[in-house]
Design a protein around this motif. Structure first.
Motif, mmCIF file in Angstrom:
data_model
loop_
_atom_site.group_PDB
_atom_site.id
_atom_site.type_symbol
_atom_site.label_atom_id
_atom_site.label_comp_id
_atom_site.label_asym_id
_atom_site.label_seq_id
_atom_site.Cartn_x
_atom_site.Cartn_y
_atom_site.Cartn_z
ATOM 1 N N ILE A 37 1.890 -12.894 -5.526
ATOM 2 C CA ILE A 37 2.476 -11.618 -5.621
ATOM 3 C C ILE A 37 2.046 -10.926 -4.135
ATOM 4 O O ILE A 37 0.966 -10.450 -4.001
ATOM 5 C CB ILE A 37 1.575 -11.113 -6.787
ATOM 6 N N TRP B 79 1.920 -7.766 -2.592
ATOM 7 C CA TRP B 79 0.912 -6.042 -2.688
ATOM 8 C C TRP B 79 1.889 -5.243 -2.952
ATOM 9 O O TRP B 79 2.946 -4.935 -2.420
ATOM 10 C CB TRP B 79 0.439 -5.403 -1.114
ATOM 11 N N SER B 80 1.558 -3.982 -3.635
ATOM 12 C CA SER B 80 2.473 -2.726 -4.126
ATOM 13 C C SER B 80 2.079 -2.357 -4.641
ATOM 14 O O SER B 80 0.069 -2.049 -5.301
ATOM 15 C CB SER B 80 3.889 -3.041 -4.691
ATOM 16 N N SER C 13 1.506 -0.358 -7.034
ATOM 17 C CA SER C 13 1.110 -0.153 -8.747
ATOM 18 C C SER C 13 0.689 -1.135 -8.732
ATOM 19 O O SER C 13 0.920 -1.442 -10.307
ATOM 20 C CB SER C 13 3.156 0.312 -9.217
ATOM 21 N N TYR C 14 0.606 -2.511 -7.912
ATOM 22 C CA TYR C 14 -0.252 -3.369 -9.133
ATOM 23 C C TYR C 14 -1.814 -3.193 -8.903
ATOM 24 O O TYR C 14 -2.035 -3.346 -7.642
ATOM 25 C CB TYR C 14 0.463 -4.403 -8.250
ATOM 26 N N LYS C 15 -2.253 -3.674 -10.042
ATOM 27 C CA LYS C 15 -3.325 -4.079 -10.481
ATOM 28 C C LYS C 15 -3.820 -5.459 -10.541
ATOM 29 O O LYS C 15 -3.585 -5.702 -11.497
ATOM 30 C CB LYS C 15 -3.734 -3.064 -11.439
ATOM 31 N N VAL C 16 -5.077 -5.659 -10.041
ATOM 32 C CA VAL C 16 -5.197 -6.846 -10.250
ATOM 33 C C VAL C 16 -6.095 -6.984 -11.161
ATOM 34 O O VAL C 16 -6.705 -6.194 -11.861
ATOM 35 C CB VAL C 16 -6.558 -7.088 -8.891
ATOM 36 N N SER C 17 -5.936 -8.323 -12.355
ATOM 37 C CA SER C 17 -6.627 -8.351 -13.651
ATOM 38 C C SER C 17 -6.970 -9.758 -13.896
ATOM 39 O O SER C 17 -6.836 -10.224 -12.863
ATOM 40 C CB SER C 17 -5.637 -8.366 -14.792
ATOM 41 N N ASP D 133 -4.389 -12.907 -13.113
ATOM 42 C CA ASP D 133 -4.691 -13.533 -11.701
ATOM 43 C C ASP D 133 -4.997 -14.642 -11.510
ATOM 44 O O ASP D 133 -4.647 -14.814 -10.549
ATOM 45 C CB ASP D 133 -4.333 -12.101 -10.632
ATOM 46 N N GLN E 173 -2.285 -16.488 -6.723
ATOM 47 C CA GLN E 173 -3.254 -16.703 -7.810
ATOM 48 C C GLN E 173 -3.655 -18.303 -8.360
ATOM 49 O O GLN E 173 -4.208 -17.738 -8.642
ATOM 50 C CB GLN E 173 -2.134 -16.282 -9.719
ATOM 51 N N GLN F 236 -9.493 -6.233 -6.126
ATOM 52 C CA GLN F 236 -8.574 -5.311 -6.249
ATOM 53 C C GLN F 236 -8.681 -5.141 -4.189
ATOM 54 O O GLN F 236 -7.953 -4.705 -3.842
ATOM 55 C CB GLN F 236 -8.845 -3.980 -7.298
#
Length: 199
Positions: A22, A24-25, A27-31, A34, A84, A105
């Motif tokens: 993934i 980086w941006s 708007s992307y949130k680690v969950s 991942d 990931q 994050q």
């Protein structure tokens, strides 16, 4: 408890880029989704926790000698990614898992900050006759800084369990990322306007 730090990855040859990586941006949130390592789990039988964030900076300088000579903007050659396949999170309960996701994050955002520092210095120091060693020196300098910074934060959060401390440090990182907005992955560095002499 085990925390693993990932050093930067410097590539001079091309690499395969898969869906598990993934870019980086903001708007992307680690969950938790991942963390695709097979060892990832939340299990009450665990007596400690493990975090491999999966955050890596990749530098790709695959190009012809001529292209390298004339190229100035290397923004899209430096990627901050979350792999990931490498990301691993194991915790004894959901509360600990949530804290580890927040730490991952932070790590991902910190990697983007250092990617921008690398892009900026590449841009500022690259000359027509520069060679790859210049890039390696810049990369290694920021690699050392990044690993040292991550080590300090990981140690502080694991011993103090201080959520506020991590939030404050994370805010600082996001502010620095914003200040280096010209050096995002898909940005074009604006050219400086030349002063015209009045005749």
């Amino acid at each position: 408890m085990k925390l693993t730090l990932f050093a930067l990855t410097f590539l001079i040859s091309s690499f395969a880029f898969s869906q598990e990586k993934i870019v980086w941006s903001d708007s992307y949130k680690v969950s938790f989704n991942d963390f695709q390592s097979r060892e990832s789990e939340v299990n009450s039988d665990l007596s400690s926790y493990t975090l491999h964030s999966g955050s890596i900076i990749e530098v790709d300088l695959t190009m012809s000698n001529f292209e390298f000579m004339v190229k100035k903007d290397f923004n899209n050659r430096v990627k901050s990614i979350l792999d990931q396949r490498l990301a691993l999170l194991a915790a004894p309960d959901t509360l600990t898992a949530k804290k580890l996701v927040a730490l991952a994050q932070y790590d991902f955002d910190l990697s983007e900050l250092y990617a921008r520092k690398i892009r900026k210095e590449f841009y500022e120091k690259k000359g027509t006759f520069s060679d790859v060693k210049l890039f390696q020196d810049i990369y290694e300098k920021y690699n050392r800084e990044l690993v040292e910074k991550i080590s300090i934060i990981f140690k502080a959060t694991s011993t103090e369990e201080n959520d506020v401390f991590l939030q404050n440090e994370h805010t600082k990182v996001l502010e620095e990322i914003s200040r280096l907005s010209d050096f995002c992955f898909d940005c074009k560095v604006p050219k400086k306007k030349k002063n015209r002499k009045k005749g």
